[in-house]
Design a protein around this motif. Sequence first.
Motif, PDB file in Angstrom:
ATOM      1  N   PHE A   1      57.749  33.141  21.388  1.00  0.00           N
ATOM      2  CA  PHE A   1      57.482  31.996  22.254  1.00  0.00           C
ATOM      3  C   PHE A   1      56.111  32.120  22.920  1.00  0.00           C
ATOM      4  O   PHE A   1      55.927  32.877  23.879  1.00  0.00           O
ATOM      5  CB  PHE A   1      58.577  31.860  23.309  1.00  0.00           C
ATOM      6  CG  PHE A   1      59.918  31.515  22.722  1.00  0.00           C
ATOM      7  CD1 PHE A   1      60.111  30.310  22.059  1.00  0.00           C
ATOM      8  CD2 PHE A   1      60.988  32.395  22.816  1.00  0.00           C
ATOM      9  CE1 PHE A   1      61.339  29.991  21.501  1.00  0.00           C
ATOM     10  CE2 PHE A   1      62.224  32.080  22.272  1.00  0.00           C
ATOM     11  CZ  PHE A   1      62.401  30.874  21.604  1.00  0.00           C
ATOM     12  N   VAL A   2      55.158  31.377  22.396  1.00  0.00           N
ATOM     13  CA  VAL A   2      53.795  31.319  22.925  1.00  0.00           C
ATOM     14  C   VAL A   2      53.494  29.871  23.290  1.00  0.00           C
ATOM     15  O   VAL A   2      53.646  28.977  22.464  1.00  0.00           O
ATOM     16  CB  VAL A   2      52.762  31.815  21.895  1.00  0.00           C
ATOM     17  CG1 VAL A   2      51.345  31.715  22.459  1.00  0.00           C
ATOM     18  CG2 VAL A   2      53.073  33.238  21.458  1.00  0.00           C
ATOM     19  N   GLN A   3      53.079  29.659  24.534  1.00  0.00           N
ATOM     20  CA  GLN A   3      52.769  28.286  24.956  1.00  0.00           C
ATOM     21  C   GLN A   3      51.324  27.955  24.607  1.00  0.00           C
ATOM     22  O   GLN A   3      50.397  28.669  24.975  1.00  0.00           O
ATOM     23  CB  GLN A   3      52.970  28.124  26.456  1.00  0.00           C
ATOM     24  CG  GLN A   3      52.699  26.709  26.940  1.00  0.00           C
ATOM     25  CD  GLN A   3      52.953  26.541  28.419  1.00  0.00           C
ATOM     26  OE1 GLN A   3      52.052  26.710  29.235  1.00  0.00           O
ATOM     27  NE2 GLN A   3      54.192  26.213  28.773  1.00  0.00           N
ATOM     28  N   PHE A   4      51.170  26.848  23.875  1.00  0.00           N
ATOM     29  CA  PHE A   4      49.848  26.340  23.537  1.00  0.00           C
ATOM     30  C   PHE A   4      49.557  25.152  24.451  1.00  0.00           C
ATOM     31  O   PHE A   4      50.260  24.142  24.407  1.00  0.00           O
ATOM     32  CB  PHE A   4      49.794  25.927  22.068  1.00  0.00           C
ATOM     33  CG  PHE A   4      49.970  27.088  21.125  1.00  0.00           C
ATOM     34  CD1 PHE A   4      48.885  27.814  20.689  1.00  0.00           C
ATOM     35  CD2 PHE A   4      51.241  27.477  20.708  1.00  0.00           C
ATOM     36  CE1 PHE A   4      49.051  28.901  19.835  1.00  0.00           C
ATOM     37  CE2 PHE A   4      51.419  28.562  19.854  1.00  0.00           C
ATOM     38  CZ  PHE A   4      50.315  29.272  19.418  1.00  0.00           C
ATOM     39  N   TYR A   5      48.535  25.303  25.292  1.00  0.00           N
ATOM     40  CA  TYR A   5      48.193  24.210  26.194  1.00  0.00           C
ATOM     41  C   TYR A   5      47.607  23.066  25.367  1.00  0.00           C
ATOM     42  O   TYR A   5      46.737  23.289  24.531  1.00  0.00           O
ATOM     43  CB  TYR A   5      47.186  24.672  27.247  1.00  0.00           C
ATOM     44  CG  TYR A   5      47.074  23.707  28.399  1.00  0.00           C
ATOM     45  CD1 TYR A   5      47.940  23.784  29.479  1.00  0.00           C
ATOM     46  CD2 TYR A   5      46.125  22.688  28.386  1.00  0.00           C
ATOM     47  CE1 TYR A   5      47.866  22.880  30.523  1.00  0.00           C
ATOM     48  CE2 TYR A   5      46.046  21.782  29.417  1.00  0.00           C
ATOM     49  CZ  TYR A   5      46.921  21.877  30.482  1.00  0.00           C
ATOM     50  OH  TYR A   5      46.857  20.975  31.509  1.00  0.00           O
ATOM     51  N   PRO A   6      48.072  21.831  25.587  1.00  0.00           N
ATOM     52  CA  PRO A   6      47.728  20.738  24.659  1.00  0.00           C
ATOM     53  C   PRO A   6      46.268  20.304  24.677  1.00  0.00           C
ATOM     54  O   PRO A   6      45.730  19.919  23.633  1.00  0.00           O
ATOM     55  CB  PRO A   6      48.626  19.581  25.124  1.00  0.00           C
ATOM     56  CG  PRO A   6      49.672  20.204  25.983  1.00  0.00           C
ATOM     57  CD  PRO A   6      49.046  21.409  26.593  1.00  0.00           C
ATOM     58  N   THR A   7      45.623  20.317  25.836  1.00  0.00           N
ATOM     59  CA  THR A   7      44.324  19.662  25.966  1.00  0.00           C
ATOM     60  C   THR A   7      43.269  20.631  26.486  1.00  0.00           C
ATOM     61  O   THR A   7      43.161  20.870  27.692  1.00  0.00           O
ATOM     62  CB  THR A   7      44.425  18.454  26.909  1.00  0.00           C
ATOM     63  OG1 THR A   7      45.042  18.861  28.140  1.00  0.00           O
ATOM     64  CG2 THR A   7      45.273  17.354  26.290  1.00  0.00           C
ATOM     65  N   ALA A   8      42.497  21.187  25.567  1.00  0.00           N
ATOM     66  CA  ALA A   8      41.418  22.096  25.935  1.00  0.00           C
ATOM     67  C   ALA A   8      40.130  21.644  25.244  1.00  0.00           C
ATOM     68  O   ALA A   8      40.154  21.056  24.161  1.00  0.00           O
ATOM     69  CB  ALA A   8      41.758  23.522  25.536  1.00  0.00           C
ATOM     70  N   ARG A   9      39.018  21.926  25.882  1.00  0.00           N
ATOM     71  CA  ARG A   9      37.714  21.566  25.312  1.00  0.00           C
ATOM     72  C   ARG A   9      37.090  22.785  24.632  1.00  0.00           C
ATOM     73  O   ARG A   9      37.492  23.911  24.847  1.00  0.00           O
ATOM     74  CB  ARG A   9      36.778  21.057  26.410  1.00  0.00           C
ATOM     75  CG  ARG A   9      37.232  19.768  27.061  1.00  0.00           C
ATOM     76  CD  ARG A   9      36.156  19.202  27.987  1.00  0.00           C
ATOM     77  NE  ARG A   9      35.844  20.130  29.066  1.00  0.00           N
ATOM     78  CZ  ARG A   9      34.616  20.567  29.351  1.00  0.00           C
ATOM     79  NH1 ARG A   9      33.599  20.196  28.598  1.00  0.00           N
ATOM     80  NH2 ARG A   9      34.419  21.391  30.358  1.00  0.00           N
ATOM     81  N   GLY A  10      36.079  22.510  23.835  1.00  0.00           N
ATOM     82  CA  GLY A  10      35.371  23.566  23.129  1.00  0.00           C
ATOM     83  C   GLY A  10      35.965  23.804  21.758  1.00  0.00           C
ATOM     84  O   GLY A  10      37.133  23.513  21.499  1.00  0.00           O
ATOM     85  N   LYS A  11      35.160  24.354  20.865  1.00  0.00           N
ATOM     86  CA  LYS A  11      35.582  24.558  19.473  1.00  0.00           C
ATOM     87  C   LYS A  11      36.863  25.380  19.390  1.00  0.00           C
ATOM     88  O   LYS A  11      37.741  25.107  18.568  1.00  0.00           O
ATOM     89  CB  LYS A  11      34.466  25.249  18.697  1.00  0.00           C
ATOM     90  CG  LYS A  11      34.766  25.442  17.216  1.00  0.00           C
ATOM     91  CD  LYS A  11      33.599  26.093  16.503  1.00  0.00           C
ATOM     92  CE  LYS A  11      33.907  26.299  15.017  1.00  0.00           C
ATOM     93  NZ  LYS A  11      32.784  26.975  14.314  1.00  0.00           N
ATOM     94  N   TYR A  12      36.988  26.373  20.244  1.00  0.00           N
ATOM     95  CA  TYR A  12      38.150  27.251  20.222  1.00  0.00           C
ATOM     96  C   TYR A  12      39.025  27.086  21.467  1.00  0.00           C
ATOM     97  O   TYR A  12      39.775  27.990  21.836  1.00  0.00           O
ATOM     98  CB  TYR A  12      37.722  28.709  20.061  1.00  0.00           C
ATOM     99  CG  TYR A  12      36.978  28.963  18.763  1.00  0.00           C
ATOM    100  CD1 TYR A  12      37.550  28.613  17.531  1.00  0.00           C
ATOM    101  CD2 TYR A  12      35.698  29.505  18.766  1.00  0.00           C
ATOM    102  CE1 TYR A  12      36.867  28.823  16.347  1.00  0.00           C
ATOM    103  CE2 TYR A  12      35.011  29.722  17.577  1.00  0.00           C
ATOM    104  CZ  TYR A  12      35.602  29.374  16.375  1.00  0.00           C
ATOM    105  OH  TYR A  12      34.928  29.581  15.196  1.00  0.00           O
ATOM    106  N   GLY A  13      38.923  25.930  22.118  1.00  0.00           N
ATOM    107  CA  GLY A  13      39.821  25.620  23.228  1.00  0.00           C
ATOM    108  C   GLY A  13      39.692  26.547  24.410  1.00  0.00           C
ATOM    109  O   GLY A  13      40.693  26.925  25.024  1.00  0.00           O
ATOM    110  N   SER A  14      38.470  26.886  24.799  1.00  0.00           N
ATOM    111  CA  SER A  14      38.282  27.867  25.869  1.00  0.00           C
ATOM    112  C   SER A  14      38.337  27.268  27.269  1.00  0.00           C
ATOM    113  O   SER A  14      38.459  28.005  28.250  1.00  0.00           O
ATOM    114  CB  SER A  14      36.943  28.589  25.683  1.00  0.00           C
ATOM    115  OG  SER A  14      35.868  27.659  25.703  1.00  0.00           O
ATOM    116  N   ARG A  15      38.241  25.932  27.394  1.00  0.00           N
ATOM    117  CA  ARG A  15      38.205  25.308  28.721  1.00  0.00           C
ATOM    118  C   ARG A  15      39.254  24.204  28.797  1.00  0.00           C
ATOM    119  O   ARG A  15      39.226  23.245  28.022  1.00  0.00           O
ATOM    120  CB  ARG A  15      36.812  24.734  29.000  1.00  0.00           C
ATOM    121  CG  ARG A  15      35.709  25.774  28.950  1.00  0.00           C
ATOM    122  CD  ARG A  15      34.346  25.207  29.285  1.00  0.00           C
ATOM    123  NE  ARG A  15      33.926  24.138  28.391  1.00  0.00           N
ATOM    124  CZ  ARG A  15      33.416  24.325  27.181  1.00  0.00           C
ATOM    125  NH1 ARG A  15      33.306  25.556  26.698  1.00  0.00           N
ATOM    126  NH2 ARG A  15      33.035  23.313  26.450  1.00  0.00           N
TER     127      ARG A  15
END
Length: 539
Positions: A232-246
């Motif tokens: 169970f790993v939560q993936f935050y839906p809305t991140a910016r940047g190529k690799y979702g860092s922000r």
Amino acid sequence: MQLNQEEMVSCDVLVIGGGGAGLRAAVAAKATGARVLMASKSKVGQSSNTYISKGIIAASGLGQAEDNSIVHAQDMITGGRFLNDPSKVAAITMRAGSEIGFLQQCGTSFGMDGQNFRLMQTPGHRFPRHVFCQNWNGSDIVLPLKRYAKEIGIGFIEHVFITRLLTSDNAMAGACGVTEDGRFVAVQASSVILATGGYAHVFRNTNNVPGITGDGHALCYDLGVPLQDMEFVQFYPTARGKYGSRLLLNERLLSQPGVVLKNRNGEDLLKKYGVMDFMTMTRDQLAQLMMREVREGTVVMDLGALSDEKANQMAPLLPALWWKGQKVFPVVPTAHFCMGGVVTDTQGKTGMRGLFAVGEMTAGAHGANRLGGNALAEIFTMGSLVGEVAGLDATATRTSTRIGPMAKAEKLRLEKAFSTRGTAPEKLIQALKEMMWKNAGIIRCHTELTEATTMLRSPCPEICITSSSELIRSLEFLNMRLVSQMICMAALQRTESRGSHFRVDFPLEDNDRWLKNIVVQKGASGMECHSVAVKIGEQ
């Protein structure tokens, strides 16, 4: 290559990790009269997920009269799809309010309307119960807490990577570590608290600070301590940047009139999937919806309808480019939080005497999915509780075990790892992260999980290690590889979809077969997996 001369230190309680959970546990342990030392592989406080968080804490009893710890607990268990440990949930929800007061005493400023907290609400919570830092920044919590820890005499060893836990007669005796400049450190301690965070950096996309690589999980596995819910790993839906860092905080932004998520065709995603009330859309559900669309093309958050008044109120949450005229931002899901971890009781005790764990290191609090605001609620409530118990245990049973011979053996093991042959650890890490994102990310299936498990069970490639910094990166890689195998084995065994775990070949939640936790443990023949039924009656 030889490491520099070893440093030997001693304390009653050794806290491994430098984030919010570790600091709160250290402060609580110090209050018992224990000698407390914190060991962090980065700078204490500043290089933690607490520091980069939005400073949001869920705590009932601060708002509407109908809201209380029991209602909060029910929301946590429903959001966790009934795999939570109810005793941990109760401990968190009953103590969260008092921790807000403690943080204020340390110097944290929360958003206020006069004498009352300004409260917000996130999906899955039935009431507005979230306090938030005045500047929407977790540094407003962790820096005052670090200052307080220094003031009361807690010692810090920074930039040390813990390589092994030391035991004697099935009890903790201390730990060993190495620094990037090649110093070997050994610490004698009666109690050890692991507060090293999760393992989100096994995935290509993550917003976690560098170094969140499952180190504590690997240390526990090596001792034979069981781990649970690793799938169970939560993936935050809305991140910016190529690799979702922000992160773009969807819980706050998507609740504003006119703010929408759009796919490549310009469709409103929530309307497309029949979501009429955003507050019913938990992070796991939105991330899975998002990933379907991301595979087809770019998804954006359109902030064009956000009024200037609202923008000024939420200024710290908006990208700097918003103020320069950009209103539409590409967003992707990103690995954000790990629900799985070490099996502990409500006091943070593991199966090894003197070994404790707290925060994202542990399983049970959040079940299959975490609701917004509950991460910081957990780390401060459980940090307080676990630190106190560890401190009392340590002062009652101060160890007299000589760790010198064990430390010497560990130093020799590390020195033997240096080699001019093989692949650079950074290259191996990047390949692992790509493989895990592709094979064990948000949307999973039997074929890809089997492929990943086979790869992870194969012999480890030879690693080129010519410096102390490369030694640390190689150890991180080995920890990441071990944790990745735990994730994949558990995900392969769970033949259903539940919370953050989504199997396209088993898309439905199966309560008849899978109201169970999956436990991973080191066995005689290697990594072993088994399931344990959830005690529904206790929830």
